[in-house]
Motif scaffolding. Structure first.
Motif, PDB file in Angstrom:
ATOM      1  N   ASP A 247       0.828  -1.210   0.000  1.00  0.00           N
ATOM      2  CA  ASP A 247       0.000   0.000   0.000  1.00  0.00           C
ATOM      3  C   ASP A 247       0.861   1.259   0.000  1.00  0.00           C
ATOM      4  OD1 ASP A 247      -2.091  -1.744   0.101  1.00  0.00           O
ATOM      5  OD2 ASP A 247      -3.002  -0.926   1.923  1.00  0.00           O
ATOM      6  N   SER A 248       2.018   1.181   0.625  1.00  0.00           N
ATOM      7  CA  SER A 248       2.919   2.338   0.647  1.00  0.00           C
ATOM      8  C   SER A 248       3.387   2.670  -0.767  1.00  0.00           C
ATOM      9  CB  SER A 248       4.124   2.063   1.553  1.00  0.00           C
ATOM     10  OG  SER A 248       3.713   1.901   2.891  1.00  0.00           O
ATOM     11  N   ASN A 275      -3.558  -3.521   3.005  1.00  0.00           N
ATOM     12  CA  ASN A 275      -4.676  -2.809   3.623  1.00  0.00           C
ATOM     13  C   ASN A 275      -4.229  -2.073   4.882  1.00  0.00           C
ATOM     14  OD1 ASN A 275      -7.341  -1.883   3.815  1.00  0.00           O
ATOM     15  ND2 ASN A 275      -7.917  -3.550   5.194  1.00  0.00           N
ATOM     16  N   LEU A 276      -3.328  -1.121   4.716  1.00  0.00           N
ATOM     17  CA  LEU A 276      -2.865  -0.303   5.827  1.00  0.00           C
ATOM     18  C   LEU A 276      -3.943   0.696   6.235  1.00  0.00           C
ATOM     19  CD1 LEU A 276       0.795   0.357   4.641  1.00  0.00           C
ATOM     20  CD2 LEU A 276      -0.038  -1.420   6.191  1.00  0.00           C
ATOM     21  N   ASN A 277      -3.781   1.279   7.407  1.00  0.00           N
ATOM     22  CA  ASN A 277      -4.812   2.160   7.962  1.00  0.00           C
ATOM     23  C   ASN A 277      -5.151   3.336   7.048  1.00  0.00           C
ATOM     24  OD1 ASN A 277      -5.062   0.613  10.267  1.00  0.00           O
ATOM     25  ND2 ASN A 277      -3.544   1.781  11.417  1.00  0.00           N
ATOM     26  N   PHE A 278      -4.158   3.865   6.334  1.00  0.00           N
ATOM     27  CA  PHE A 278      -4.400   5.053   5.520  1.00  0.00           C
ATOM     28  C   PHE A 278      -5.052   4.732   4.179  1.00  0.00           C
ATOM     29  CE2 PHE A 278       0.015   3.831   4.375  1.00  0.00           C
ATOM     30  CZ  PHE A 278      -0.138   3.667   2.998  1.00  0.00           C
ATOM     31  N   SER A 279      -5.100   3.455   3.812  1.00  0.00           N
ATOM     32  CA  SER A 279      -5.482   3.082   2.446  1.00  0.00           C
ATOM     33  C   SER A 279      -6.912   3.482   2.088  1.00  0.00           C
ATOM     34  CB  SER A 279      -5.294   1.577   2.247  1.00  0.00           C
ATOM     35  OG  SER A 279      -3.939   1.233   2.469  1.00  0.00           O
ATOM     36  N   SER A 280      -7.807   3.440   3.038  1.00  0.00           N
ATOM     37  CA  SER A 280      -9.199   3.794   2.752  1.00  0.00           C
ATOM     38  C   SER A 280      -9.397   5.305   2.656  1.00  0.00           C
ATOM     39  CB  SER A 280     -10.130   3.227   3.832  1.00  0.00           C
ATOM     40  OG  SER A 280      -9.825   3.778   5.100  1.00  0.00           O
ATOM     41  N   TYR A 281      -8.365   6.091   3.020  1.00  0.00           N
ATOM     42  CA  TYR A 281      -8.469   7.552   2.999  1.00  0.00           C
ATOM     43  C   TYR A 281      -7.742   8.183   1.817  1.00  0.00           C
ATOM     44  CZ  TYR A 281     -10.066   6.700   7.759  1.00  0.00           C
ATOM     45  OH  TYR A 281     -10.757   6.237   8.858  1.00  0.00           O
ATOM     46  N   LEU A 282      -7.107   7.356   1.000  1.00  0.00           N
ATOM     47  CA  LEU A 282      -6.468   7.901  -0.199  1.00  0.00           C
ATOM     48  C   LEU A 282      -7.530   8.400  -1.175  1.00  0.00           C
ATOM     49  CD1 LEU A 282      -3.696   5.195  -0.840  1.00  0.00           C
ATOM     50  CD2 LEU A 282      -3.422   7.433   0.221  1.00  0.00           C
ATOM     51  N   ILE A 283      -7.103   9.209  -2.129  1.00  0.00           N
ATOM     52  CA  ILE A 283      -8.020   9.682  -3.176  1.00  0.00           C
ATOM     53  C   ILE A 283      -7.504   9.157  -4.517  1.00  0.00           C
ATOM     54  CG2 ILE A 283      -9.032  11.696  -4.306  1.00  0.00           C
ATOM     55  CD1 ILE A 283      -8.619  13.238  -1.732  1.00  0.00           C
ATOM     56  N   PRO A 284      -8.222   8.198  -5.107  1.00  0.00           N
ATOM     57  CA  PRO A 284      -9.392   7.503  -4.563  1.00  0.00           C
ATOM     58  C   PRO A 284      -8.974   6.460  -3.517  1.00  0.00           C
ATOM     59  CG  PRO A 284      -8.779   6.515  -6.637  1.00  0.00           C
ATOM     60  CD  PRO A 284      -7.858   7.691  -6.459  1.00  0.00           C
ATOM     61  N   PRO A 285      -9.939   5.982  -2.723  1.00  0.00           N
ATOM     62  CA  PRO A 285      -9.627   4.912  -1.765  1.00  0.00           C
ATOM     63  C   PRO A 285      -9.038   3.698  -2.488  1.00  0.00           C
ATOM     64  CG  PRO A 285     -11.782   5.852  -1.315  1.00  0.00           C
ATOM     65  CD  PRO A 285     -11.343   6.422  -2.634  1.00  0.00           C
ATOM     66  N   LEU A 286      -8.093   3.045  -1.836  1.00  0.00           N
ATOM     67  CA  LEU A 286      -7.272   2.028  -2.501  1.00  0.00           C
ATOM     68  C   LEU A 286      -7.869   0.627  -2.438  1.00  0.00           C
ATOM     69  CD1 LEU A 286      -4.522   1.428  -3.912  1.00  0.00           C
ATOM     70  CD2 LEU A 286      -3.586   1.017  -1.609  1.00  0.00           C
ATOM     71  N   THR A 287      -7.961  -0.013  -3.598  1.00  0.00           N
ATOM     72  CA  THR A 287      -8.260  -1.443  -3.652  1.00  0.00           C
ATOM     73  C   THR A 287      -7.003  -2.203  -3.229  1.00  0.00           C
ATOM     74  OG1 THR A 287      -9.910  -1.244  -5.412  1.00  0.00           O
ATOM     75  CG2 THR A 287      -8.822  -3.372  -5.182  1.00  0.00           C
ATOM     76  N   THR A 288      -7.167  -3.160  -2.342  1.00  0.00           N
ATOM     77  CA  THR A 288      -5.999  -3.837  -1.787  1.00  0.00           C
ATOM     78  C   THR A 288      -6.402  -5.180  -1.189  1.00  0.00           C
ATOM     79  OG1 THR A 288      -4.139  -3.551  -0.232  1.00  0.00           O
ATOM     80  CG2 THR A 288      -6.269  -2.726   0.479  1.00  0.00           C
ATOM     81  N   VAL A 289      -5.435  -5.942  -0.756  1.00  0.00           N
ATOM     82  CA  VAL A 289      -5.684  -7.199  -0.045  1.00  0.00           C
ATOM     83  C   VAL A 289      -5.379  -6.985   1.430  1.00  0.00           C
ATOM     84  CG1 VAL A 289      -4.772  -9.518   0.369  1.00  0.00           C
ATOM     85  CG2 VAL A 289      -5.371  -8.821  -1.932  1.00  0.00           C
ATOM     86  N   ASP A 290      -6.325  -7.343   2.264  1.00  0.00           N
ATOM     87  CA  ASP A 290      -6.143  -7.213   3.707  1.00  0.00           C
ATOM     88  C   ASP A 290      -5.343  -8.400   4.230  1.00  0.00           C
ATOM     89  OD1 ASP A 290      -6.805  -5.946   6.335  1.00  0.00           O
ATOM     90  OD2 ASP A 290      -7.762  -7.892   6.660  1.00  0.00           O
ATOM     91  N   VAL A 291      -4.169  -8.128   4.777  1.00  0.00           N
ATOM     92  CA  VAL A 291      -3.311  -9.156   5.376  1.00  0.00           C
ATOM     93  C   VAL A 291      -3.279  -8.916   6.879  1.00  0.00           C
ATOM     94  CG1 VAL A 291      -1.001 -10.151   5.448  1.00  0.00           C
ATOM     95  CG2 VAL A 291      -1.903  -9.286   3.292  1.00  0.00           C
ATOM     96  N   PRO A 292      -3.676  -9.884   7.694  1.00  0.00           N
ATOM     97  CA  PRO A 292      -3.746  -9.675   9.148  1.00  0.00           C
ATOM     98  C   PRO A 292      -2.369  -9.715   9.807  1.00  0.00           C
ATOM     99  CG  PRO A 292      -4.352 -11.929   8.639  1.00  0.00           C
ATOM    100  CD  PRO A 292      -4.123 -11.239   7.313  1.00  0.00           C
ATOM    101  N   SER A 293      -1.568  -8.680   9.561  1.00  0.00           N
ATOM    102  CA  SER A 293      -0.186  -8.682  10.044  1.00  0.00           C
ATOM    103  C   SER A 293      -0.104  -8.742  11.569  1.00  0.00           C
ATOM    104  CB  SER A 293       0.548  -7.438   9.544  1.00  0.00           C
ATOM    105  OG  SER A 293      -0.113  -6.258   9.947  1.00  0.00           O
ATOM    106  N   ASP A 294      -1.015  -8.038  12.243  1.00  0.00           N
ATOM    107  CA  ASP A 294      -0.979  -8.070  13.707  1.00  0.00           C
ATOM    108  C   ASP A 294      -1.322  -9.460  14.240  1.00  0.00           C
ATOM    109  OD1 ASP A 294      -3.555  -7.836  12.768  1.00  0.00           O
ATOM    110  OD2 ASP A 294      -4.177  -6.346  14.249  1.00  0.00           O
ATOM    111  N   GLU A 295      -2.318 -10.103  13.632  1.00  0.00           N
ATOM    112  CA  GLU A 295      -2.694 -11.447  14.061  1.00  0.00           C
ATOM    113  C   GLU A 295      -1.595 -12.459  13.749  1.00  0.00           C
ATOM    114  OE1 GLU A 295      -5.077 -14.353  15.877  1.00  0.00           O
ATOM    115  OE2 GLU A 295      -5.062 -12.159  15.946  1.00  0.00           O
ATOM    116  N   ILE A 296      -0.923 -12.284  12.640  1.00  0.00           N
ATOM    117  CA  ILE A 296       0.205 -13.162  12.303  1.00  0.00           C
ATOM    118  C   ILE A 296       1.268 -13.079  13.393  1.00  0.00           C
ATOM    119  CG2 ILE A 296       2.165 -13.436  10.718  1.00  0.00           C
ATOM    120  CD1 ILE A 296       0.243 -12.704   8.436  1.00  0.00           C
ATOM    121  N   GLY A 297       1.571 -11.855  13.836  1.00  0.00           N
ATOM    122  CA  GLY A 297       2.552 -11.668  14.908  1.00  0.00           C
ATOM    123  C   GLY A 297       2.119 -12.333  16.197  1.00  0.00           C
ATOM    124  N   ARG A 298       0.840 -12.160  16.551  1.00  0.00           N
ATOM    125  CA  ARG A 298       0.335 -12.751  17.801  1.00  0.00           C
ATOM    126  C   ARG A 298       0.367 -14.280  17.756  1.00  0.00           C
ATOM    127  NH1 ARG A 298      -3.349  -8.262  17.578  1.00  0.00           N
ATOM    128  NH2 ARG A 298      -4.885  -9.492  16.440  1.00  0.00           N
TER     129      ARG A 298
END
Length: 333
Positions: A247-248, A275-298
């Motif tokens: 997303d970056s 699917n980073l936190n800022f992705s839905s606020y881009l113009i236009p909002p970004l189509t992306t794949v949500d990867v549960p990075s925090d859950e992977i770490g846990r």
């Protein structure tokens, strides 16, 4: 049945004094006569001294996270590192060592890691064979993240499936000339990654010719991504969609589209990955794949602790699900 209060009363002293004497607290100084009175009271009352509950051992774990400062300044990896640290603390583990991939080639850094006497280690990169063998000699329990080797437990997500979701969405939305910009991993060329393998396979299934000239390896560098995006946009037959490896990078791609007086998605569509936190606020909002990075770490920390506590030698590969998030940077919503 006598309790500690009865012992204190019979010995003529306080409950605190009885407790500290019976727990053999060497820092607590009392007259020998007081000790004798307490032990006499214990015997006469048949008081059973509770066994001291041993405090739970705090295991020491470490993590080999970074390949380059550029790649791992990405919020995706920072989120994962934060989740690992938070979960470790929650489970009474001492997250005591985080080392950069590059530093492992320095003998002093490897020696430093050995001196930590870690109970467990999390590895997020494909390491050279000689370093892996060295680590195995000094850390008994090792788990990898998004890096599958049959000798280690691993946690991650399915790169093939995630890439297929993106390519299927783009192809079904009518895009045919799909560029890719991203990077590889340590010891893995970008063109040999699972993502590029599935990218080529999806094109093959649609009888679309693979064009290596619209594949760009920016080494996860944002400035290089901007340069290469401009190169793609200046082509006589420019791409109608750009698949960014994160997303970056996608954020940079969208900015360059506007810099070239083009529109997204009308002229060039963009998809990201994470699917980073800022992705839905881009113009236009970004189509992306949500990867549960925090859950992977846990999950990695939980499995590592299980391996340590039970000396569990079983080897598991754990895949967490990903999800395509379709937003305004592509057609078809």
């Amino acid at each position: 049945m006598a309790n500690i209060r009865d012992v204190a009363k019979k010995a003529g002293t306080s409950i605190t004094t009885v407790s500290r004497v019976l727990s053999n607290d060497e820092s607590f100084k009392v007259p020998d006569s007081t000790k004798e009175n307490i032990f006499r009271a214990v015997k006469e009352l048949n008081y059973v001294v509770p066994k001291k509950v041993k405090s739970e051992k705090q295991y020491r774990i470490g993590c080999i996270m970074a390949m380059t400062a550029v790649k791992y300044s990405d919020p995706y990896f920072m989120t994962m590192a934060s989740a690992i640290e938070t979960e470790a603390k929650k489970l009474n583990c001492n997250f005591s060592y985080l080392i950069n991939y590059d530093e492992l080639e320095k003998p002093s850094k490897l020696a430093e890691l050995h001196e930590m006497k870690l109970d467990g280690l999390i590895i997020t990169e494909m390491l050279p064979k000689h370093i892996v063998e060295d680590l195995k000699q000094h850390v008994k329990h090792i788990i990898t993240i998004d890096n599958y080797q049959n000798m280690f437990n691993s946690v991650g997500f399915d790169h093939f499936d995630s890439t297929k979701k993106i390519m299927k969405h783009l192809l079904n939305s009518g895009y045919k000339r799909i560029a890719y910009i991203g990077g590889g991993a340590p010891n893995i060329d970008m063109f040999d990654t699972k993502r590029l393998i599935m990218y080529r396979e999806c094109l093959r299934r649609e009888n679309i010719e693979y064009d290596e000239t619209i594949i760009k390896d920016c080494y996860w560098d944002l400035e290089q991504c901007a340069i290469q995006t401009n190169e793609l946009l200046q082509l006589p037959n420019r791409p109608d969609a750009i698949f960014a490896g994160s997303d970056s990078l996608a954020q940079v791609v969208i900015a360059q589209i506007y810099q070239n007086n083009l529109r997204c998605p009308e002229d060039v569509a963009v998809v990201g990955f994470n699917n980073l936190n800022f992705s839905s606020y881009l113009i236009p909002p970004l189509t992306t794949v949500d990867v549960p990075s925090d859950e992977i770490g846990r999950v990695a920390v939980k499995r590592l602790l299980e391996m340590i506590q039970k000396n569990d030698q079983s080897i598991y590969g754990i895949f967490l699900p990903t999800k395509l998030i379709v937003r305004g940077s592509t057609k078809g919503i």
